[in-house]
Scaffold this motif. Structure first.
Motif, PDB file in Angstrom:
ATOM      1  N   LEU A 115      42.406  50.572  58.136  1.00  0.00           N
ATOM      2  CA  LEU A 115      42.720  51.462  59.240  1.00  0.00           C
ATOM      3  C   LEU A 115      41.914  52.754  59.131  1.00  0.00           C
ATOM      4  N   GLN A 116      41.599  53.328  60.274  1.00  0.00           N
ATOM      5  CA  GLN A 116      40.917  54.618  60.304  1.00  0.00           C
ATOM      6  C   GLN A 116      41.547  55.472  61.399  1.00  0.00           C
ATOM      7  N   ARG A 117      41.575  56.755  61.172  1.00  0.00           N
ATOM      8  CA  ARG A 117      42.091  57.678  62.194  1.00  0.00           C
ATOM      9  C   ARG A 117      41.162  57.697  63.393  1.00  0.00           C
ATOM     10  N   GLY A 118      41.757  57.808  64.595  1.00  0.00           N
ATOM     11  CA  GLY A 118      40.967  57.876  65.812  1.00  0.00           C
ATOM     12  C   GLY A 118      40.176  59.161  65.920  1.00  0.00           C
ATOM     13  N   TYR A 119      39.442  59.296  67.021  1.00  0.00           N
ATOM     14  CA  TYR A 119      38.497  60.388  67.183  1.00  0.00           C
ATOM     15  C   TYR A 119      39.124  61.602  67.882  1.00  0.00           C
ATOM     16  N   ASP A 120      38.627  62.768  67.520  1.00  0.00           N
ATOM     17  CA  ASP A 120      39.069  64.007  68.156  1.00  0.00           C
ATOM     18  C   ASP A 120      38.352  64.139  69.501  1.00  0.00           C
ATOM     19  N   LEU A 121      39.116  63.987  70.575  1.00  0.00           N
ATOM     20  CA  LEU A 121      38.555  64.090  71.911  1.00  0.00           C
ATOM     21  C   LEU A 121      39.364  65.097  72.717  1.00  0.00           C
ATOM     22  N   THR A 122      38.677  65.983  73.402  1.00  0.00           N
ATOM     23  CA  THR A 122      39.364  66.975  74.228  1.00  0.00           C
ATOM     24  C   THR A 122      39.773  66.340  75.555  1.00  0.00           C
ATOM     25  N   TYR A 123      40.638  67.021  76.270  1.00  0.00           N
ATOM     26  CA  TYR A 123      41.074  66.540  77.583  1.00  0.00           C
ATOM     27  C   TYR A 123      39.877  66.363  78.507  1.00  0.00           C
ATOM     28  N   THR A 124      38.954  67.312  78.472  1.00  0.00           N
ATOM     29  CA  THR A 124      37.770  67.241  79.333  1.00  0.00           C
ATOM     30  C   THR A 124      36.910  66.034  78.987  1.00  0.00           C
ATOM     31  N   GLU A 125      36.730  65.768  77.705  1.00  0.00           N
ATOM     32  CA  GLU A 125      35.912  64.629  77.282  1.00  0.00           C
ATOM     33  C   GLU A 125      36.523  63.301  77.711  1.00  0.00           C
ATOM     34  N   MET A 126      37.832  63.260  77.911  1.00  0.00           N
ATOM     35  CA  MET A 126      38.493  62.013  78.278  1.00  0.00           C
ATOM     36  C   MET A 126      38.553  61.797  79.791  1.00  0.00           C
ATOM     37  N   GLN A 127      37.824  62.610  80.546  1.00  0.00           N
ATOM     38  CA  GLN A 127      37.808  62.462  81.997  1.00  0.00           C
ATOM     39  C   GLN A 127      36.495  61.861  82.502  1.00  0.00           C
ATOM     40  N   LYS A 128      35.671  61.354  81.601  1.00  0.00           N
ATOM     41  CA  LYS A 128      34.378  60.814  82.022  1.00  0.00           C
ATOM     42  C   LYS A 128      34.045  59.580  81.195  1.00  0.00           C
ATOM     43  N   GLY A 129      33.153  58.761  81.727  1.00  0.00           N
ATOM     44  CA  GLY A 129      32.717  57.571  81.003  1.00  0.00           C
ATOM     45  C   GLY A 129      33.424  56.316  81.482  1.00  0.00           C
TER      46      GLY A 129
END
Length: 406
Positions: free
Chosen positions: A22-36
């Motif tokens: 297991l590995q910890r997930g990635y640090d993503l900001t709210y803004t970064e999670m609104q694209k892609g």
């Protein structure tokens, strides 16, 4: 790892860290999670999207904080958020089997209920767990195939129900919101020049012979209650479903509940045994959720029940949705704290004439019946899958190869 024999023999045990990493997930900001184009999975489901870099396919997540220990599986490219752990290395095991294996460990129960002591799930703690494990890849594949078939059928039924509800809702809106129900010639009423009359209570035009009133014009309001928890005979070995707001699961029809009471318990609480077709609306806790009783059940005092005066629950269900929307609007669109009887009685709605209501219910009754049948099948399949899961994972039963051989 060495192989083990399926059946009643005890499986060989391993440290979980030998089975997967297991590995910890990635640090993503709210803004970064609104694209892609790649979804981002948090501790309890999808919470956004991001670009394709560093995504995992397939992806298994385990809630690290928030919904601690909750396990999810994603077929497509997926980012794991820092509120989740994800399986970085499957160690040559079948990914779908590992998903069911992790679910069977009930990490949410093991760690989630101790959140004051363990505020987040440490992957090293999980890796250190000693667990029985089926290492034979062919057996893993057969088990994963069988359990996946259950999940696929459950999801198919849910998708069908979603579409059926949307069809019924669309017809309701067409008839009772746009007022284009069939006139005497079978043509859309309002679009064909049907008489519309100004209603002072609603501050708008409504069809002639329709009324502005509260939901009590077509339904009776019923209350619930809880028998004393201190009296064991009201609860022990009870077989009567007892509904509370936390039982709401998104289905139109409520078939099962977490709690059950006895006949004696029913006789000593304020709730009646509500029959099929009665609408329950949650009034406290998770507020404004609606379900249709799909099997006789009682309910607690945090709910109200709406009983159609003419057993035309199909119309009443959608009218109750409008009631909730009305109550939300009165609360300035924000979350309201509770619903009381006067809230229901003081909410004025547009009520159709009896002929149109009956005609609508006749049209959509087969749709609601199919939704109910599918929901009952979902409940049965879920129960079978959940009973089978530990038996398969503990090696108590095996899967016939022919079941998974195309």
């Amino acid at each position: 790892m060495t192989d083990e024999t399926m059946g009643t023999m005890e499986l060989k045990k391993y440290k979980l860290g030998k089975i997967l990493e297991l590995q910890r997930g990635y640090d993503l900001t709210y803004t970064e999670m609104q694209k892609g184009d790649v979804v981002v999975a948090g501790s309890n489901g999808i919470i956004g999207c991001h670009n394709i870099e560093k995504s995992n396919t397939p992806c298994i997540t385990v809630g690290r904080s928030g919904s601690v220990g909750k396990v999810h599986f994603y077929d497509g490219p997926t980012w794991a958020h820092n509120t989740a752990l994800f399986v970085k290395d499957f160690k040559e095991n079948n990914p779908k089997f590992l998903y069911y294996f992790l679910k069977n460990l009930h990490l949410d129960t093991m760690f989630g209920q101790s959140s004051s002591v363990v505020p987040s799930l440490d992957r090293k703690v999980v890796h250190s767990l000693t667990v029985p494990f089926i290492s034979d890849i062919s057996k893993q594949q057969r088990i994963a195939y069988l359990l996946s078939d259950y999940d696929k059928k459950i999801e198919l039924n849910r998708a069908i129900n979603h579409n059926l509800e949307a069809m019924a809702k669309q017809l309701y809106d067409y008839w009772f919101v746009q007022f284009d129900f069939p006139n005497e010639e079978g043509k859309p009423y309002k679009s064909s020049g049907g008489k519309m009359v100004w209603n002072e209570k609603l501050k708008r035009d409504i069809p002639d012979n329709w009324d502005a009133s509260n939901i009590c014009k077509v339904a009776d309001i019923l209350s619930g209650g809880t028998p004393s928890k201190a009296i064991a005979t009201y609860w022990e070995n009870g077989n009567l479903p007892f509904f509370g707001p936390t039982d709401y699961n998104g289905n139109i029809f409520q078939i099962e509940t977490a709690d059950h009471i006895t006949q004696e318990g029913l006789e000593h609480c304020a709730s009646s045994l509500f029959e099929d077709g009665i609408i329950i609306i949650t009034a406290r806790g998770s507020i404004g959720k609606l379900v249709i009783v799909g099997t006789p059940m009682a309910m607690n005092q945090s709910c109200y029940a709406l009983r159609s005066k003419k057993e035309e629950f199909e119309y009443l269900y959608f009218l109750a949705i409008q009631l909730v929307e009305c109550l939300k609007a009165k609360g300035s669109g924000s979350v309201f704290k509770s619903i009381i009887t006067s809230d229901i009685e003081n909410s004025i709605l547009c009520i159709a004439d009896t002929h149109t209501i009956t005609h609508f219910c006749e049209k959509v009754k087969p749709i609601f019946q199919k939704v109910k049948e599918n929901t009952k099948e979902i409940v049965a399949l879920t129960k079978q899958r959940d009973e089978l899961l530990p038996l398969l994972m503990n090696g108590q039963v095996s899967v016939n190869y022919d079941l998974s051989d195309d």
